[in-house]
Every structure is written in C-alpha cells, then in structure tokens.
Design an enzyme around this catalytic site. Structure first.
Site, PDB file in Angstrom:
ATOM      1  N   CYS A  58       7.587 -14.290  33.587  1.00 35.34           N
ATOM      2  CA  CYS A  58       7.772 -15.721  33.316  1.00 35.34           C
ATOM      3  C   CYS A  58       8.948 -15.925  32.375  1.00 35.34           C
ATOM      4  O   CYS A  58       9.182 -17.029  31.909  1.00 35.34           O
ATOM      5  CB  CYS A  58       6.498 -16.307  32.710  1.00 35.34           C
ATOM      6  SG  CYS A  58       6.130 -15.665  31.058  1.00 35.34           S
ATOM      7  N   CYS A  61       9.159 -13.116  27.424  1.00 36.60           N
ATOM      8  CA  CYS A  61       9.655 -12.165  26.416  1.00 36.60           C
ATOM      9  C   CYS A  61      11.092 -12.508  26.034  1.00 36.60           C
ATOM     10  O   CYS A  61      11.488 -12.381  24.875  1.00 36.60           O
ATOM     11  CB  CYS A  61       9.545 -10.736  26.943  1.00 36.60           C
ATOM     12  SG  CYS A  61       7.843 -10.184  27.125  1.00 36.60           S
ATOM     13  N   CYS A 152       3.358  -7.346  31.316  1.00 33.60           N
ATOM     14  CA  CYS A 152       3.596  -7.157  32.755  1.00 33.60           C
ATOM     15  C   CYS A 152       4.362  -5.859  33.018  1.00 33.60           C
ATOM     16  O   CYS A 152       4.021  -5.100  33.926  1.00 33.60           O
ATOM     17  CB  CYS A 152       4.378  -8.335  33.317  1.00 33.60           C
ATOM     18  SG  CYS A 152       3.583  -9.926  33.060  1.00 33.60           S
ATOM     19  N   CYS A 189       1.973 -10.509  25.156  1.00 29.54           N
ATOM     20  CA  CYS A 189       2.398 -11.578  26.069  1.00 29.54           C
ATOM     21  C   CYS A 189       2.699 -12.831  25.253  1.00 29.54           C
ATOM     22  O   CYS A 189       1.842 -13.686  25.088  1.00 29.54           O
ATOM     23  CB  CYS A 189       1.268 -11.848  27.072  1.00 29.54           C
ATOM     24  SG  CYS A 189       1.690 -12.979  28.414  1.00 29.54           S
ATOM     25  N   HIS A 227      -9.206  -6.780  14.733  1.00 29.46           N
ATOM     26  CA  HIS A 227     -10.451  -7.219  14.080  1.00 29.46           C
ATOM     27  C   HIS A 227     -10.492  -6.810  12.611  1.00 29.46           C
ATOM     28  O   HIS A 227     -11.049  -7.538  11.773  1.00 29.46           O
ATOM     29  CB  HIS A 227     -11.622  -6.596  14.853  1.00 29.46           C
ATOM     30  CG  HIS A 227     -12.974  -6.971  14.361  1.00 29.46           C
ATOM     31  ND1 HIS A 227     -13.481  -8.256  14.429  1.00 29.46           N
ATOM     32  CD2 HIS A 227     -13.952  -6.219  13.793  1.00 29.46           C
ATOM     33  CE1 HIS A 227     -14.717  -8.277  13.940  1.00 29.46           C
ATOM     34  NE2 HIS A 227     -15.024  -7.059  13.541  1.00 29.46           N
ATOM     35  N   CYS A 230      -8.212  -9.349  10.658  1.00 28.49           N
ATOM     36  CA  CYS A 230      -8.300 -10.761  11.053  1.00 28.49           C
ATOM     37  C   CYS A 230      -8.653 -11.661   9.867  1.00 28.49           C
ATOM     38  O   CYS A 230      -9.547 -11.340   9.079  1.00 28.49           O
ATOM     39  CB  CYS A 230      -9.364 -10.911  12.144  1.00 28.49           C
ATOM     40  SG  CYS A 230      -9.566 -12.623  12.679  1.00 28.49           S
ATOM     41  N   CYS A 254     -15.587 -17.383  13.096  1.00 27.44           N
ATOM     42  CA  CYS A 254     -15.222 -16.273  13.975  1.00 27.44           C
ATOM     43  C   CYS A 254     -15.300 -16.714  15.439  1.00 27.44           C
ATOM     44  O   CYS A 254     -16.200 -17.466  15.831  1.00 27.44           O
ATOM     45  CB  CYS A 254     -16.174 -15.103  13.729  1.00 27.44           C
ATOM     46  SG  CYS A 254     -16.018 -13.780  14.940  1.00 27.44           S
ATOM     47  N   CYS A 260     -13.296 -13.799  21.990  1.00 25.35           N
ATOM     48  CA  CYS A 260     -12.278 -13.047  21.236  1.00 25.35           C
ATOM     49  C   CYS A 260     -12.351 -11.546  21.544  1.00 25.35           C
ATOM     50  O   CYS A 260     -13.411 -10.939  21.500  1.00 25.35           O
ATOM     51  CB  CYS A 260     -12.446 -13.282  19.741  1.00 25.35           C
ATOM     52  SG  CYS A 260     -11.149 -12.484  18.789  1.00 25.35           S
ATOM     53  N   CYS A 269      -0.810  -8.136  15.201  1.00 27.22           N
ATOM     54  CA  CYS A 269      -0.665  -9.599  15.261  1.00 27.22           C
ATOM     55  C   CYS A 269      -1.122 -10.297  13.984  1.00 27.22           C
ATOM     56  O   CYS A 269      -0.566 -11.329  13.610  1.00 27.22           O
ATOM     57  CB  CYS A 269      -1.451 -10.159  16.453  1.00 27.22           C
ATOM     58  SG  CYS A 269      -0.714  -9.722  18.027  1.00 27.22           S
ATOM     59  N   CYS A 281      -2.271 -16.214  17.481  1.00 33.38           N
ATOM     60  CA  CYS A 281      -3.334 -16.844  18.282  1.00 33.38           C
ATOM     61  C   CYS A 281      -4.559 -17.242  17.464  1.00 33.38           C
ATOM     62  O   CYS A 281      -4.958 -18.410  17.439  1.00 33.38           O
ATOM     63  CB  CYS A 281      -3.734 -15.912  19.421  1.00 33.38           C
ATOM     64  SG  CYS A 281      -2.384 -15.501  20.526  1.00 33.38           S
ATOM     65  N   CYS A 288      -8.397 -14.018  20.509  1.00 30.93           N
ATOM     66  CA  CYS A 288      -7.479 -12.981  20.995  1.00 30.93           C
ATOM     67  C   CYS A 288      -7.807 -12.691  22.447  1.00 30.93           C
ATOM     68  O   CYS A 288      -8.979 -12.532  22.812  1.00 30.93           O
ATOM     69  CB  CYS A 288      -7.637 -11.721  20.142  1.00 30.93           C
ATOM     70  SG  CYS A 288      -6.842 -10.266  20.857  1.00 30.93           S
ATOM     71  N   CYS A 291      -3.933  -9.032  24.836  1.00 31.01           N
ATOM     72  CA  CYS A 291      -2.725  -8.829  25.647  1.00 31.01           C
ATOM     73  C   CYS A 291      -1.931  -7.580  25.281  1.00 31.01           C
ATOM     74  O   CYS A 291      -1.005  -7.224  26.004  1.00 31.01           O
ATOM     75  CB  CYS A 291      -1.835 -10.063  25.618  1.00 31.01           C
ATOM     76  SG  CYS A 291      -1.038 -10.378  24.031  1.00 31.01           S
TER      77      CYS A 291
HETATM   78 FE1  SF4 Z   1     -12.947 -10.257  15.018  1.00 31.18          FE
HETATM   79 FE2  SF4 Z   1     -12.015 -12.104  16.724  1.00 31.18          FE
HETATM   80 FE3  SF4 Z   1     -13.866 -12.767  14.922  1.00 31.18          FE
HETATM   81 FE4  SF4 Z   1     -11.360 -12.234  14.159  1.00 31.18          FE
HETATM   82  S1  SF4 Z   1     -12.047 -13.956  15.422  1.00 31.18           S
HETATM   83  S2  SF4 Z   1     -13.240 -11.511  13.171  1.00 31.18           S
HETATM   84  S3  SF4 Z   1     -10.812 -10.580  15.606  1.00 31.18           S
HETATM   85  S4  SF4 Z   1     -14.122 -11.271  16.634  1.00 31.18           S
END
Ligand code: SF4
Length: 359
Positions: A58, A61, A152, A189, A227, A230, A254, A260, A269, A281, A288, A291
């Site tokens: 697409c 990138c 991709c 992505c 995770h 996060c 969460c 997720c 990320c 994201c 999440c 990707c």
């Molecule tokens: Fe884990 Fe997703 Fe919750 Fe963040 S949002 S704590 S990555 S399950």
C-alpha cells in the site's frame, strides 16, 4: 554526493549529529563507537546506491519514511542513501527510470523491498510487463544487502496475503531460488523510519548485520515483548479490562478483551513511537494487532476479537472474558499476572524459550 551536499539540503551538522546520537542510542552502541558511526555514515553518504522495489503493498512504509519529522529523517535518508530507483517518489518515469534501475544494478547497491511477492501465475503484480518476482530475483542476487521492509515483504502474510495469489516474503523467495544474499527483515505495518535507518547505520558501521532473531529481525528493535513495556500494563495487573468503548471510565484500561496481541508480540513500539514519537497504537486506544510477528495478519485476525482461551496451571482453562477475575485470583494465590499472560500464549510449559530467541 557528500556531507556538504547534505548540509546544503537544509540538514545542519547539529541535526545530523543529533540524528546519529539518537540512532546510536537506539541501537545500544557504546559511546566509544559514536565517532566511528558518524564517520562511517559520512563516508558512506555518496553510497550505497539504493534500489527500492514495491510489490503488493500500500506504499505505507514509503509514507512512513517520508512523514518523519525533526530532523527530516526522510531527507537525510534519501540523500544519505542515494536512492536511484523508487517507483513512488522518483521523478523519472518510463525508459528513464528503467535505465536508472539497470545502471544501478552494476553498482554495489542495497536493495529495499516493500510489499509481498505473488508466487502463483505470472499475471499478478506485473511491472512493465514483467512479473515482480523476476525483478526481485534479478536485483537480490546482485545486491550487497536486502532489506525487507514492512510485514508484507517480510513473510508475505500481510494484508495482500489475504488474496489468492500465493503471496510470499523476500526471504522465502530467495531461499526457494538458491540466492544467499543477506536479508534483514524489518516488519511492522508500516516499518518505523528509525528501525530502517538504525539498521542501515549499523550495517554501514560494522559491515555486517546487527544480531538477528530467528525471523531475521534485528533483536535491538524486535527483542522485547510489547506487553512488558505497555503503558496499560498496570491496568492489566489490576484486572482492569476495557469492555465498553463508550465508557469514559474505561478509556485507559487494558485492551486484552478487545483483541490486544501485545502479550505475544515482540516489538519496541512502546518505547519508540511513530511520527517523531507522536504516538503508537495502544496509546491511541487501539489494541496491538501483532504486525511485527510472522503470520500477521491471517493468524492474528480478527483484530478486535478477544484472544484465544488460555490454560492456567492450578486454575484450569479460562477465556478472556474471565481474565480479570483470574488475574485477581492469581494475585491472591501468589501467581503473577505476567505469568498469566505467559501461560495465555503458551510461553510457559512445553516451551520456555523466549519467542524470537535463537533456539
Ligand atoms: Fe498487554 Fe495489550 Fe493490555 Fe498493554 S493493552 S497490558 S499489551 S494486553
């Protein structure tokens, strides 16, 4: 095209040094290596030439790269790499563009491939009457290095993978045809510009690939579990899971129940955001989608559905709907929520190896 050219393009030496410092830090390079890094990149500014091919993609990138800000990494990269052929951004077209491509094939160039490659009949993704597959094979066997950018190109299972054309990634295509040129996979992505630039800087500095995992991804960018870093991890630990998008009180909860994939996705990320660190994201309220992992997106869809059931030792099988209660129970029982998540993705039990770790 040397560093003076770079500076006349509006990139100050201060900006350049800042960029190199950020990139070196991201790569975890020791301070003593910094002057060598700067020197290597400056030396390499007139080279290497780059051929950037786009298959079933697409152009996301490319867009990601060009949208980078302050300093303009796009401009630095474009000048630094001397891109000779790029179907989306080059000014030339037709025979002029094809001539540039063939001339560059005679040099010591880097090949960047964006998009997957159809392996079925030669009627998909034809460029100038030629199957894209043939062009990639031709360029890859002459390149010093191949960078597969975006999900991709890395394993063919990105969005174009949903089409019935036998989409495959660059590494698989080259393996199938006995081509041994080094391929570094830079999924996501889209790919983050800092990931692409950082990998190139490392290669220019050391003349070898950075340490890679089994998916040929640089560990420095794809070695940590999302995770674990996060910003909503505390909510997970507290058993606070978003169930209603329209409930303001749940806004920061969460996103596990909304599909997720952070507990099984290896990426930086949470530490390095897109668009000059503007956002990513989960921070923007989207779960999440995984990707950065092989199998995205077919094996990660539906993207906004609850994850699979998971097995808790001593507690039994639960599903995501009861995860909050189980996390609470597990905490009382002295079982950490991280362990719960590890069990959720099968990381504990049969296979105790870290995903993405060399086995
Ligand atoms: Fe884990 Fe997703 Fe919750 Fe963040 S949002 S704590 S990555 S399950």
């Amino acid at each position: 095209m040397g560093k003076s050219h770079l500076f006349t393009k509006g990139v100050s030496r201060r900006d350049f040094m800042k960029l190199m410092a950020v990139t070196s830090t991201a790569l975890g390079l020791p301070a003593a290596v910094f002057p060598k890094t700067v020197s290597a990149v400056e030396e390499a500014m007139a080279k290497p030439p780059v051929i950037w091919l786009e298959g079933m993609d697409c152009a996301g990138c490319t867009e990601s790269l060009l949208a980078t800000l302050n300093p303009s990494i796009a401009e630095v990269v474009l000048d630094m790499l001397s891109i000779r052929y790029h179907e989306t951004i080059m000014a030339g077209s037709g025979y002029v563009a094809e001539e540039a491509y063939h001339d560059t094939l005679k040099e010591n160039f880097v090949l960047v491939v964006e998009g997957s490659i159809p392996s079925k009949e030669d009627r998909y993704c034809m460029v100038a009457g030629r199957p894209f597959r043939e062009t990639v094979l031709e360029a890859a066997q002459k390149a010093q290095l191949v960078l597969a950018v975006g999900s991709c190109a890395t394993d063919g299972a990105g969005i174009p993978g949903a089409c019935d054309v036998g989409a495959i990634g660059v590494r698989e295509l080259l393996n199938n045809n006995g081509i041994t040129t080094l391929v570094i996979n830079l999924p996501c992505c889209p790919v983050k510009p800092a990931t692409l630039l950082g990998t190139i800087v490392y290669y220019l500095t050391y003349q070898e690939a950075p340490p890679l995992d089994l998916q040929a991804r640089p560990k420095v960018f794809y070695g940590s579990l999302l995770h674990d870093n996060c910003p909503r991890r505390g909510r997970f630990e507290a058993g606070e899971f978003l169930e209603d998008w329209n409930e303001p009180a749940q806004k920061e909860y969460c996103l596990l129940l909304k599909g997720c994939k952070g507990p099984k996705t290896y990426t930086d990320c949470a530490q390095a955001w897109w668009n000059d660190n503007a956002n990513f994201c989960i921070n923007a309220g989207s779960p999440c989608s995984g990707c950065s992992e092989a199998g995205f997106f077919s094996q990660f869809s539906p993207l906004y559905a609850k994850q699979e059931n998971f097995q808790l030792p001593g507690i039994g099988q639960i599903n995501a709907e009861t995860a909050g209660k189980v996390v609470g129970v597990a905490a009382v029982a002295g079982v950490g929520a991280h362990f719960v998540a590890s069990v959720a993705k099968g990381r504990v039990g049969k296979n105790t190896k870290e995903e993405g770790e060399d086995k």
